[in-house]
Design a protein around this motif. Sequence first.
Motif, mmCIF file in Angstrom:
data_model
loop_
_atom_site.group_PDB
_atom_site.id
_atom_site.type_symbol
_atom_site.label_atom_id
_atom_site.label_comp_id
_atom_site.label_asym_id
_atom_site.label_seq_id
_atom_site.Cartn_x
_atom_site.Cartn_y
_atom_site.Cartn_z
ATOM 1 N N ILE A 1 0.864 -1.176 0.000
ATOM 2 C CA ILE A 1 0.000 0.000 0.000
ATOM 3 C C ILE A 1 0.903 1.228 0.000
ATOM 4 C CG2 ILE A 1 -1.678 1.361 1.326
ATOM 5 C CD1 ILE A 1 -2.761 -1.262 2.440
ATOM 6 N N LEU A 2 0.698 2.103 -0.984
ATOM 7 C CA LEU A 2 1.466 3.339 -1.063
ATOM 8 C C LEU A 2 0.571 4.513 -0.702
ATOM 9 C CD1 LEU A 2 3.510 2.803 -4.369
ATOM 10 C CD2 LEU A 2 4.082 2.115 -2.026
ATOM 11 N N LEU A 3 1.098 5.389 0.121
ATOM 12 C CA LEU A 3 0.412 6.617 0.508
ATOM 13 C C LEU A 3 1.094 7.774 -0.207
ATOM 14 C CD1 LEU A 3 -1.887 7.422 2.506
ATOM 15 C CD2 LEU A 3 -0.074 8.063 4.111
ATOM 16 N N TRP A 4 0.296 8.608 -0.900
ATOM 17 C CA TRP A 4 0.849 9.646 -1.760
ATOM 18 C C TRP A 4 0.371 11.031 -1.342
ATOM 19 C CZ3 TRP A 4 4.011 8.034 -5.823
ATOM 20 C CH2 TRP A 4 3.917 6.685 -6.209
ATOM 21 N N ASP A 5 1.221 12.023 -1.559
ATOM 22 C CA ASP A 5 0.824 13.423 -1.634
ATOM 23 C C ASP A 5 0.668 13.717 -3.117
ATOM 24 O OD1 ASP A 5 0.775 16.213 -1.935
ATOM 25 O OD2 ASP A 5 1.946 16.531 -0.119
#
Length: 463
Positions: free
Chosen positions: A262-266
């Motif tokens: 799971i990648l969390l992005w701005d």
Amino acid sequence: MAWQCKIQTLQVIDTEYSADTTEWCPVVGWHNILACGTYQLKKLENKPEAGDEKTYDPHTRLGRLYLYFCRPDQLFTPLTEVQRTETAAILDMKWCHVPVAESPMLGIASAKGMVEFYRLTNSEMLCRLEPICSVDLGSECLALSLDWSTGLEKSTQPLKIITSDSKGRLSLLQVQESAVALDILAQWKAHDFEAWIAAFNYWNTEIVYSGGDDCKLRGWDTRRGTHTPIFTSSRHTMGVCSIQSNSHRENILATGSYDEHILLWDTRKMKQPLADTHVQGGVWRLRWHPTHEYLLLAACMHNGFQILDCHASMAQTTEECEILSSYILHNSLAYGADWSKLSLTESCATNQEPHFCASCGSDSRSSPEQVGQKLELQGQNLKIFYESPTASFDSILEDEVGGYIPEVVVSASKISEPKPDPVSDPARSRPVQKETHLLATCSFYDHVLHVWRWDCNRLEPSK
């Protein structure tokens, strides 16, 4: 900050067909409604006629749409089935976050390459889903996902839907004000293989995101046309199959992949993710909590369902989100997952039923047969527990009547030095916030829908 968490299974339902998507209604006044969609391959016995071999498909894809009414004050059987509808196989479905033409609306992506609308009605005190309209995305394709543009709920932008299909295309649809027709505004090739997922940026719905079996995550600005994406990321190493914009925190996006990350992005800096969390299973669906901006629910295929705390990662103080709880009582691929907006504390205290479905409430009261079903379900849960191949189950037990998982404490930061356990040493910690949340999850080959509660207690050290 530490978390004290507990999980309890409330109900297990056999959906007969393989269950792959479940959604609580988010519209105010209808939070007690849960839908579940299924997908079942049936092998055809008849052989193709001469000349039809090229277009012959040896399987037909069947589906069934279930509608349930939930009474959370019923401890072990909160759900009552109120309707089932035979359909084409359902690959994804979403409720519109706001009423459409004064009614809750459910959108469905089907194996016939159709996006279909169902309106939730209250006819003669009975909840029913009625088909309203549909749109064909094209021949010989499967509609794989859809998302509504209404994630912020108070948005005044035109009501739109973004969909993806098995030919790698995205389709942008607009809902007419009468809610009896859909118009295709744009359709374009976005990925080389299946476009598994499409989603809006809820803060700017001119921006949409897509993920495909070509391992690409892409963004599109529909104002500029759809010939070229505004970015392409290859950070995921396998097919990208889940994307969701955070409706409480602008510029925050979560993506998941078959690569088990799971990648969390701005969204303003798409070259490098804020956090990368390995969840040990392909991430088929992601759901941000309806009120807490930092809580994320993930359906992780071979590794059950995970609840993540993304608070520290949003603040850019950690490079990995903390896994608070794991629900691994399903015995098959974890596909569908959703948070309910129901308040369990309020529902149990007031024991009130929504005005629109009184018949469901009367039908949901426990009978001797339901008590027997409850005991049978407890046995099923224990059986699943003992058959689970995952080592993490060694520390998880269920009691004989409630299906409780013992309390665990998860630290919000990884610190090498040992710290006192707030449970064994309560004098050194104090509760900050205690809440109970209701969730629904479903799994594929065992065709099972689970309803469960997650109790969480935020703790902080006493001074």
